[in-house]
Design a protein around this motif. Structure first.
Motif, short mmCIF file in Angstrom:
data_model
loop_
_atom_site.label_atom_id
_atom_site.label_comp_id
_atom_site.label_asym_id
_atom_site.label_seq_id
_atom_site.Cartn_x
_atom_site.Cartn_y
_atom_site.Cartn_z
N MET A 1 60.33 -24.77 -27.64
CA MET A 1 59.76 -24.21 -28.92
C MET A 1 58.15 -24.57 -28.75
N LEU A 2 57.50 -25.05 -27.39
CA LEU A 2 56.31 -25.33 -27.52
C LEU A 2 55.31 -23.92 -27.95
N TRP A 3 55.91 -22.85 -27.49
CA TRP A 3 55.18 -21.69 -27.70
C TRP A 3 54.78 -21.42 -29.20
N SER A 4 55.92 -21.84 -30.16
CA SER A 4 55.44 -21.71 -31.39
C SER A 4 54.16 -22.51 -31.82
N ALA A 5 53.90 -23.78 -31.37
CA ALA A 5 52.71 -24.30 -31.62
C ALA A 5 51.46 -23.57 -31.47
N ALA A 158 53.09 -35.22 -28.45
CA ALA A 158 51.65 -34.88 -28.10
C ALA A 158 51.14 -33.54 -27.74
N LEU A 159 51.98 -33.02 -26.80
CA LEU A 159 51.77 -31.63 -26.29
C LEU A 159 51.87 -30.80 -27.36
N TYR A 160 52.85 -30.72 -28.19
CA TYR A 160 53.10 -29.69 -29.11
C TYR A 160 51.73 -29.60 -29.95
N MET A 161 51.39 -30.91 -30.43
CA MET A 161 50.03 -31.07 -31.34
C MET A 161 48.71 -30.27 -30.63
N THR A 162 48.77 -30.85 -29.38
CA THR A 162 47.86 -30.26 -28.39
C THR A 162 47.55 -29.04 -28.40
N LEU A 163 48.56 -28.06 -28.22
CA LEU A 163 48.90 -26.72 -28.16
C LEU A 163 48.26 -26.19 -29.51
N PHE A 164 49.03 -26.85 -30.59
CA PHE A 164 48.48 -26.17 -31.83
C PHE A 164 47.03 -26.22 -32.01
N GLY A 165 46.35 -27.22 -31.63
CA GLY A 165 44.88 -27.42 -31.66
C GLY A 165 44.14 -26.56 -30.80
N PHE A 197 55.46 -16.12 -40.42
CA PHE A 197 55.83 -16.77 -39.19
C PHE A 197 56.33 -18.44 -39.10
N VAL A 198 55.84 -19.21 -40.18
CA VAL A 198 56.44 -20.53 -40.56
C VAL A 198 57.99 -20.36 -40.73
N VAL A 199 58.44 -19.41 -41.42
CA VAL A 199 59.54 -19.15 -42.05
C VAL A 199 60.52 -18.89 -40.74
N ILE A 200 59.93 -17.99 -39.55
CA ILE A 200 60.63 -17.75 -38.36
C ILE A 200 60.73 -19.01 -37.58
N ILE A 201 59.68 -19.80 -37.61
CA ILE A 201 59.82 -21.25 -36.85
C ILE A 201 60.85 -22.07 -37.44
N GLY A 202 60.72 -22.06 -38.73
CA GLY A 202 61.71 -22.93 -39.46
C GLY A 202 63.27 -22.35 -39.34
N LEU A 203 63.41 -20.94 -39.14
CA LEU A 203 64.79 -20.46 -38.86
C LEU A 203 65.12 -21.03 -37.36
N LEU A 204 64.20 -20.90 -36.38
CA LEU A 204 64.48 -21.33 -35.16
C LEU A 204 64.91 -22.76 -34.96
#
Length: 233
Positions: A1-5, A158-165, A197-204
């Protein structure tokens, strides 16, 4: 799921320019020295990402405690549902129950700190501005926080939020250099794409929580896999 971030950060940065753009435009960067300007902008981004990483670390730990109690799958489903509901709810309804209201005093102090930091030009100023900027309430950050919570791991959170940033850096940097450069029509189209895109992530997240045995998307629960292997032996 990291790519989604990363993708959430890239798409969400169009929203960030609208919300945090004024802060980026007001950064007291050195307009005469390009090398110093790049260093100052880098410190600003590092401060934001550091703040996001700390938030991800905390929520990753919370997710881990829920995982210990065997609630990771349920948590993933709940987070997916919350993401979709947050997008589908009318803005006025969502704003009525704004999560940031109970911590307005803290946010007020952060804004005061930002105001004071924007008046300075010392090397640590840009790190401080970025760090405080990272803690300001933002709907897209909330979505990323959901992802770090679902990771059920401090490092992964932490990595998820780092990738988001990291995903927000290209557009935020462009905004600092060029100001309000986006065509209104293009911005409107991208703003419409963000909820999809947020809805797609939610479904995932929901699919992952269901544990349907689909590789990478909805893997079977580890306990079921282990028990089936024991039965085979």
């Amino acid at each position: 799921m990291l790519w989604s971030a990363l993708i959430l950060g890239l798409l969400g940065s169009f929203h960030c320019v609208g919300m945090c753009g004024p802060i980026a435009f007001m950064l007291p960067v050195d307009r005469q020295n390009s090398t110093r300007k790049i260093a100052q902008i880098t410190l600003y981004h590092f401060g934001r990402i550091l703040a996001y990483s700390l938030i991800g670390l905390v929520f990753g730990l919370i997710g881990k405690s829920l995982y210990i109690f065997g609630l990771q799958q349920q948590l993933s489903i709940i987070i997916g549902v919350l993401m979709i509901v947050a997008i589908l709810l009318p803005y006025k309804t969502f704003n009525k129950y704004n999560f940031s209201k109970p911590i307005y005093k803290v946010i007020s102090k952060i804004k005061s700190g930002l105001g004071a930091a924007l008046k300075k030009k010392t090397p640590d100023t840009f790190l401080t501005i970025g760090f405080l900027n990272g803690f300001l309430p933002c709907g897209l950050v909330y979505m990323a926080v959901f992802g770090s919570l679902a990771s059920a791991n401090a490092f992964q959170g932490a990595l998820y939020m780092t990738l988001f940033g990291l995903g927000t850096i290209p557009l935020m940097t462009t905004a600092i250099y060029l100001g309000k450069f986006l065509n209104a029509k293009i911005k409107q189209r991208i703003q419409k794409a963000i909820p999809v895109f947020v809805v797609i992530i939610g479904l995932l997240f929901i699919l992952r929580g269901l544990g349907l045995g689909i590789p990478y998307i909805s893997p079977a629960p580890v306990t079921e896999t282990v028990s089936s292997e024991i039965d085979c032996h």
